[in-house]
Design an enzyme around this catalytic site. Sequence first.
Site, short mmCIF file in Angstrom:
data_model
loop_
_atom_site.label_atom_id
_atom_site.label_comp_id
_atom_site.label_asym_id
_atom_site.label_seq_id
_atom_site.Cartn_x
_atom_site.Cartn_y
_atom_site.Cartn_z
N GLY A 84 -12.74 6.53 -7.28
CA GLY A 84 -11.40 6.66 -6.74
C GLY A 84 -11.28 7.91 -5.88
N SER A 85 -11.98 8.96 -6.28
CA SER A 85 -11.97 10.19 -5.48
C SER A 85 -12.61 9.94 -4.12
CB SER A 85 -12.73 11.30 -6.21
OG SER A 85 -12.16 11.51 -7.47
N ASP A 192 -3.97 4.65 -10.27
CA ASP A 192 -3.42 4.45 -11.62
C ASP A 192 -2.38 3.33 -11.62
OD1 ASP A 192 -4.97 6.57 -12.37
OD2 ASP A 192 -3.37 8.05 -12.28
N SER A 213 -9.16 3.31 -8.28
CA SER A 213 -10.28 3.85 -9.08
C SER A 213 -10.63 2.83 -10.14
CB SER A 213 -9.88 5.16 -9.75
OG SER A 213 -10.81 5.47 -10.78
N HIS A 218 -9.24 3.05 -16.36
CA HIS A 218 -8.26 2.50 -15.41
C HIS A 218 -7.98 1.02 -15.69
CE1 HIS A 218 -9.02 6.28 -13.35
NE2 HIS A 218 -7.80 6.11 -12.89
N ASN A 286 -22.32 8.93 2.44
CA ASN A 286 -22.74 7.67 1.83
C ASN A 286 -22.00 7.56 0.51
OD1 ASN A 286 -23.78 5.50 0.58
ND2 ASN A 286 -25.92 6.13 0.67
C1 LIG Z 1 -4.18 9.23 -9.33
C2 LIG Z 1 -5.67 9.36 -9.32
N1 LIG Z 1 -6.30 9.44 -8.15
C3 LIG Z 1 -7.64 9.54 -8.09
C4 LIG Z 1 -8.42 9.53 -9.21
C5 LIG Z 1 -9.91 9.66 -9.11
O1 LIG Z 1 -10.61 8.52 -9.52
P1 LIG Z 1 -12.15 8.64 -9.95
O2 LIG Z 1 -12.18 9.21 -11.32
O3 LIG Z 1 -12.64 7.23 -9.92
O4 LIG Z 1 -12.81 9.52 -8.96
C6 LIG Z 1 -7.80 9.47 -10.46
C7 LIG Z 1 -8.65 9.49 -11.67
O5 LIG Z 1 -8.31 9.17 -12.76
C8 LIG Z 1 -6.40 9.37 -10.52
O6 LIG Z 1 -5.75 9.31 -11.71
#
Ligand SMILES: Cc1ncc(COP(=O)(O)O)c(C=O)c1O
Length: 440
Positions: A84-85, A192, A213, A218, A286
């Site tokens: 998600g990041s 979320d 994410s 999730h 990547n």
């Molecule tokens: C609102 C939100 N954005 C982004 C992320 C990041 O997701 P990831 O952990 O898959 O990098 C999270 C992670 O829980 C999140 O709660």
Amino acid sequence: MDKLKEQILELTKQYYEEHHKPKAFEVGKDKVNYGGRFFDAQEMENLVSASLDFWLTNGEWTDRFEKGLANYLGVKYCAFCNSGSSANLLAFSALTSPLLKERALHAGDEVISVACGFPTTITPILQYGCVPVFVDMKLPEYNIDENKIEEAISPKTKAIMLAHTLGNPFNLKKIKELCEKYGLWLIEDNCDALGSMYEGKYTGTFGDIGTSSFYPPHHMTTGEGGAVYTNNPILYRAIKSMRDWGRDCWCDSGRDNTCGYRFTKQFGQLPLGYDHKYVYSHFGYNLKATDLQAAIGCAQLEKLPEIGKRRRENFERITNNLQGCEPYLTLPKAEENSDPCWFGYLIYVNEGYGLSRLELTKYLEDHLVQTRNLFAGNIIYHPCFDEIRDSDAYRVAGDLTVTDNIMNNAFWIGVYPGMTNEKIDYMTDMIKNYLKEKGY
Ligand SMILES: Cc1ncc(COP(=O)(O)O)c(C=O)c1O
């Protein structure tokens, strides 16, 4: 199907039954987690099947997953990525693409967001030299206070990038109106909130780009994983290019010459006919995921309706069980005109009763109920801000009083589909026990 593969998949199913099938909850022995994987034998069979294919990067499963998710959400384009990041990074980096011409974001441009939430919603803004402008929150929705956005907008403002907090949609109507009035891009961090609805339509599909994410707690999981979705073909092109090393070419992994002009074009100042596969139109990354992850995702997509139903039911049950705990605790409220697919259940410990969030969460954890704070609380107070705290790398619009209150007094517990009624009742009993011990 190949006989040997069939046998392996049959054994995989048996393995699931023996090792992973949920077991009955034992009070006082089992922890009540805030979230967790919700899966059955199908996810494991898909994963094993993909591993036997041994494709190892993105391929046919990814294609199926991307199409399936786009179809579920009702969007044109979807790109699977490794978290998600990464999805947030790709979404933001797409806004800097030269393909957008005069609408591309540049260092110094301002982006409206909040300081209360997950860090990687705002990290890409800072990484591109843009300036996050933090607006305060509203309670008990735990989203940006939409009435404070307009006064935060300056001539430098180019975008709004926000998460739907724990599944509760922010006020999309007002925010879309502001985006149109001031010509701003909107990125919805939908990490979320997969399955949440606003005015009858899925969140993540209102803005220019939505992100997901698939990290295990999730709404659905692929292990590590994320997705970026949009209806805009230019943004999609930029997202895919940024995801796949910044390349200009759009051939899938292991495929050549999809565009049909691999050796015939002039790009930049390169020699005529330079191989399109190695032409770079962006400074990319990547951030691809693999077919192994996509295979799990394909099975999870089938479960989204049930996941959404259970998350909503669990939320309702907690609310009903905690009736009478107000005024000591403030319970969460859905944004007007929305039907949230909740990620968690936020509780605000009210001031003035001698109660504390720290004490309550410690009590719950001691009684095997897992709790979480609203992620960073106020990101500005974190060590990652030490070097920029007194700089103009970011801006606070007005004050962050509610943000600070959330940081100090709020926490959340789980509503995930693996949460049985017994577990929910146990959690809420523990909350009520704490209040009793405090004399309420
Ligand atoms: C609102 C939100 N954005 C982004 C992320 C990041 O997701 P990831 O952990 O898959 O990098 C999270 C992670 O829980 C999140 O709660």
